[in-house]
Enzyme design. Sequence first.
Site, PDB file in Angstrom:
ATOM      1  N   HIS A  11      33.419 -20.405-118.187  1.00  0.00           N
ATOM      2  CA  HIS A  11      35.128 -20.285-118.365  1.00  0.00           C
ATOM      3  C   HIS A  11      35.434 -19.139-119.479  1.00  0.00           C
ATOM      4  O   HIS A  11      36.628 -18.986-119.877  1.00  0.00           O
ATOM      5  CB  HIS A  11      35.310 -21.512-119.092  1.00  0.00           C
ATOM      6  CG  HIS A  11      34.531 -21.825-120.388  1.00  0.00           C
ATOM      7  ND1 HIS A  11      34.658 -21.252-121.495  1.00  0.00           N
ATOM      8  CD2 HIS A  11      33.607 -22.562-120.488  1.00  0.00           C
ATOM      9  CE1 HIS A  11      33.753 -21.707-122.409  1.00  0.00           C
ATOM     10  NE2 HIS A  11      33.077 -22.578-121.758  1.00  0.00           N
ATOM     11  N   CYS A  23      -3.035 -55.762-132.458  1.00  0.00           N
ATOM     12  CA  CYS A  23      -3.721 -56.093-131.104  1.00  0.00           C
ATOM     13  C   CYS A  23      -2.960 -55.521-130.143  1.00  0.00           C
ATOM     14  O   CYS A  23      -1.775 -55.130-130.094  1.00  0.00           O
ATOM     15  CB  CYS A  23      -3.576 -57.637-130.652  1.00  0.00           C
ATOM     16  SG  CYS A  23      -2.063 -58.605-130.428  1.00  0.00           S
ATOM     17  N   CYS A  66      -4.292 -59.536-136.338  1.00  0.00           N
ATOM     18  CA  CYS A  66      -3.223 -58.694-135.992  1.00  0.00           C
ATOM     19  C   CYS A  66      -2.108 -59.069-136.948  1.00  0.00           C
ATOM     20  O   CYS A  66      -2.090 -60.152-137.165  1.00  0.00           O
ATOM     21  CB  CYS A  66      -2.757 -59.016-134.661  1.00  0.00           C
ATOM     22  SG  CYS A  66      -1.277 -58.226-134.015  1.00  0.00           S
ATOM     23  N   CYS A 107      34.830 -22.639-125.715  1.00  0.00           N
ATOM     24  CA  CYS A 107      34.640 -23.716-125.228  1.00  0.00           C
ATOM     25  C   CYS A 107      35.573 -24.822-125.528  1.00  0.00           C
ATOM     26  O   CYS A 107      35.957 -25.737-124.750  1.00  0.00           O
ATOM     27  CB  CYS A 107      33.193 -24.365-125.782  1.00  0.00           C
ATOM     28  SG  CYS A 107      31.807 -23.142-125.198  1.00  0.00           S
ATOM     29  N   CYS A 127      20.933 -30.086-108.328  1.00  0.00           N
ATOM     30  CA  CYS A 127      19.942 -29.404-107.441  1.00  0.00           C
ATOM     31  C   CYS A 127      18.501 -29.520-107.915  1.00  0.00           C
ATOM     32  O   CYS A 127      17.664 -29.054-107.455  1.00  0.00           O
ATOM     33  CB  CYS A 127      20.323 -27.585-107.447  1.00  0.00           C
ATOM     34  SG  CYS A 127      19.945 -27.109-109.185  1.00  0.00           S
ATOM     35  N   CYS A 177      73.393 -37.039-100.527  1.00  0.00           N
ATOM     36  CA  CYS A 177      74.670 -36.294-101.438  1.00  0.00           C
ATOM     37  C   CYS A 177      73.847 -35.929-102.511  1.00  0.00           C
ATOM     38  O   CYS A 177      72.882 -36.100-103.141  1.00  0.00           O
ATOM     39  CB  CYS A 177      75.405 -37.346-101.910  1.00  0.00           C
ATOM     40  SG  CYS A 177      76.610 -36.665-102.726  1.00  0.00           S
ATOM     41  N   CYS A 191      21.045 -22.163-107.414  1.00  0.00           N
ATOM     42  CA  CYS A 191      21.606 -22.813-106.350  1.00  0.00           C
ATOM     43  C   CYS A 191      23.086 -22.121-106.213  1.00  0.00           C
ATOM     44  O   CYS A 191      23.783 -22.568-105.465  1.00  0.00           O
ATOM     45  CB  CYS A 191      21.760 -24.412-106.806  1.00  0.00           C
ATOM     46  SG  CYS A 191      22.840 -24.655-108.237  1.00  0.00           S
ATOM     47  N   HIS A 230      82.890 -37.337-107.204  1.00  0.00           N
ATOM     48  CA  HIS A 230      82.570 -36.482-105.944  1.00  0.00           C
ATOM     49  C   HIS A 230      82.748 -36.623-104.684  1.00  0.00           C
ATOM     50  O   HIS A 230      83.148 -38.144-104.651  1.00  0.00           O
ATOM     51  CB  HIS A 230      80.763 -36.553-106.429  1.00  0.00           C
ATOM     52  CG  HIS A 230      80.343 -37.674-105.918  1.00  0.00           C
ATOM     53  ND1 HIS A 230      80.414 -38.719-106.714  1.00  0.00           N
ATOM     54  CD2 HIS A 230      79.714 -38.045-104.972  1.00  0.00           C
ATOM     55  CE1 HIS A 230      79.719 -39.816-106.490  1.00  0.00           C
ATOM     56  NE2 HIS A 230      79.226 -39.415-105.174  1.00  0.00           N
ATOM     57  N   HIS A 272      -2.695 -48.010-139.044  1.00  0.00           N
ATOM     58  CA  HIS A 272      -2.302 -49.281-138.927  1.00  0.00           C
ATOM     59  C   HIS A 272      -2.819 -49.918-137.636  1.00  0.00           C
ATOM     60  O   HIS A 272      -2.869 -49.233-136.677  1.00  0.00           O
ATOM     61  CB  HIS A 272      -0.623 -49.389-138.971  1.00  0.00           C
ATOM     62  CG  HIS A 272       0.050 -49.276-140.358  1.00  0.00           C
ATOM     63  ND1 HIS A 272       0.835 -48.210-140.380  1.00  0.00           N
ATOM     64  CD2 HIS A 272      -0.085 -49.837-141.560  1.00  0.00           C
ATOM     65  CE1 HIS A 272       1.127 -48.062-141.831  1.00  0.00           C
ATOM     66  NE2 HIS A 272       0.587 -49.077-142.392  1.00  0.00           N
TER      67      HIS A 272
END
Length: 565
Positions: A252, A143, A121, A257, A217, A297, A239, A321, A140
């Site tokens: 949309h 093991c 190997c 997008c 779904c 107030c 769905c 005031h 190739h």
Amino acid sequence: MASDDDFYDYSYDEDSDGEAMEEDGVEDNDEPKAQEPPLQCWAIEKEALSAAQQQDLSMVMNLFNIKQHHARALLIHYRWNMEIITDHLDRKGQDRMLTAAGVVLQKSSGVASGRSRRVTCGVCFDDFSPRDVSTMDCGHSFCNDCWTGYFVSSLDSGKKQIRCMALKCPAICDEAVVQHLLRREHPAAAERFLDFLLQSYVDDNTAVKWCPSVPHCGRAIRVAAGESEAPLCEVECLCGHSFCFRCAARAHSPCPCAMWERWEAKCLGEAENVKWLLANTKTCPKCLRPIVKEGGCNHVTCLQCGQSLCWLCGAATGQAHSWTSIAGHSCNRFTAEEKKKVSDAQRQLRRYEHYYKRYEAHDMSHKSERDKLGPAVAELVTRMESCDSLVLKHAAPYLADAHRSLLGCRQVLSRSFVFAYYMFDDEDDVRGTRPPLEDTVEKVLFENFQEELEGNVERLSKLLERTSMPKEGDQKEEELLDTTSKLPEEDRKPSEEELLLAKQALNLEQELLEAKQEALNLALAIERQCRNMYSCIQDELLPMLVEPMAITAFQKKGPSKALPA
């Protein structure tokens, strides 16, 4: 009793598709070319994805005479687009295509010659018998234990295509070998590998996307497309969830997008805050910070800069005031504000409020027309179709079609305000360095289409509501519809009650036919106005953008409905 012909309106003809067209309206050859045939699409259950995937794999395996993992590598490289594969096969040839996809055909059939009894190997450098060693198409050999560990590690890192672990080897590992070795010691990893292969059919496929419904779904949507990138279209899953096939956001159009993505991000972070600020605060005329009134107030002082202001009108005042008045200030009379300099922050807030309120109002109207008006129209259509009057039977489908047009055009109207918010904002970077669009012909044209559409949509909504949802106290329509065309027999004199009921039934029949004709005309009008607005956006406004953008073609029946696969 009036005959059927007495109630037919011949101001329109039936075309070959059974759709009503106005004689005095815009003819087909004069309409803007913003409408295309509905795209064919199919909803594939998760359990059926494997069969759909295997069908494409088998086609490529037979076409190139290669193994399944080679076919999968080729399909992933070309995004599972069979039209592109066949086109490149004619132009490039098989060898060049396989090389470009990283497909390495088998170089040897064994791991060792007949004289070798042991194999070393190349990873752990131990000697093994030939049955404990696996060789890939590239030649190739390693093991089985090293292969198994490498497969598990590759899956943990999220790889869907496992390549040979020899240095710089591009060969794809045989799926059968991977499955065989993983099942011996790691059955869970083997199942995960199968899931990865299945997901690649959706994740790496420009013509297939998972339905983004929440909760999911479990279906994938496949469209009939010949493009290399995801087609620009809107589809509706079985769905009921509608979404943009290119960006997977909810449908949309006519908003591109990129604009829709910015809008959703903006609304997610600002919508609730803006609602609360508008309802509970005033803007300080000096430092522009929001102010909340805590006392009774109406004289308020900004804690940040100390500016005094009137809570009723938001204008700056002095500090003197009393509980009932503010010295030197009065706002009980309405006066037009001339040449008022509004700060950029105030302008942006008010501008966002303007477009958001209209977007939200039409969106809420769509939900009401779908959830409340829809069942009422469907019930009325059912009663009309089940009554004895052939005239009403003929009129019933047109009311249902008008309601569908209302829902589709209401959504178009709602999203058109999102497009306008970004398109006509001189300070947003969506248009780059292009000149401002205030008072341009294109802007005026768009807003005219939008205004006309808004008016007719409201008229159609009110008409369908008045027709299908009568007020309390009115005689029930179902009782009158049951008596339509049921006058007493000629051998006896009808009673006054029967004559009154028959007269009311005829009046109702006439009202329904008039409502049907008006609904038909309004439906045709809003569809035509939608097409005009789409053409204005696509042909006049979007070319002004620095960033290239496009929108889906207008479909009067809404997103293309997916068929069961």
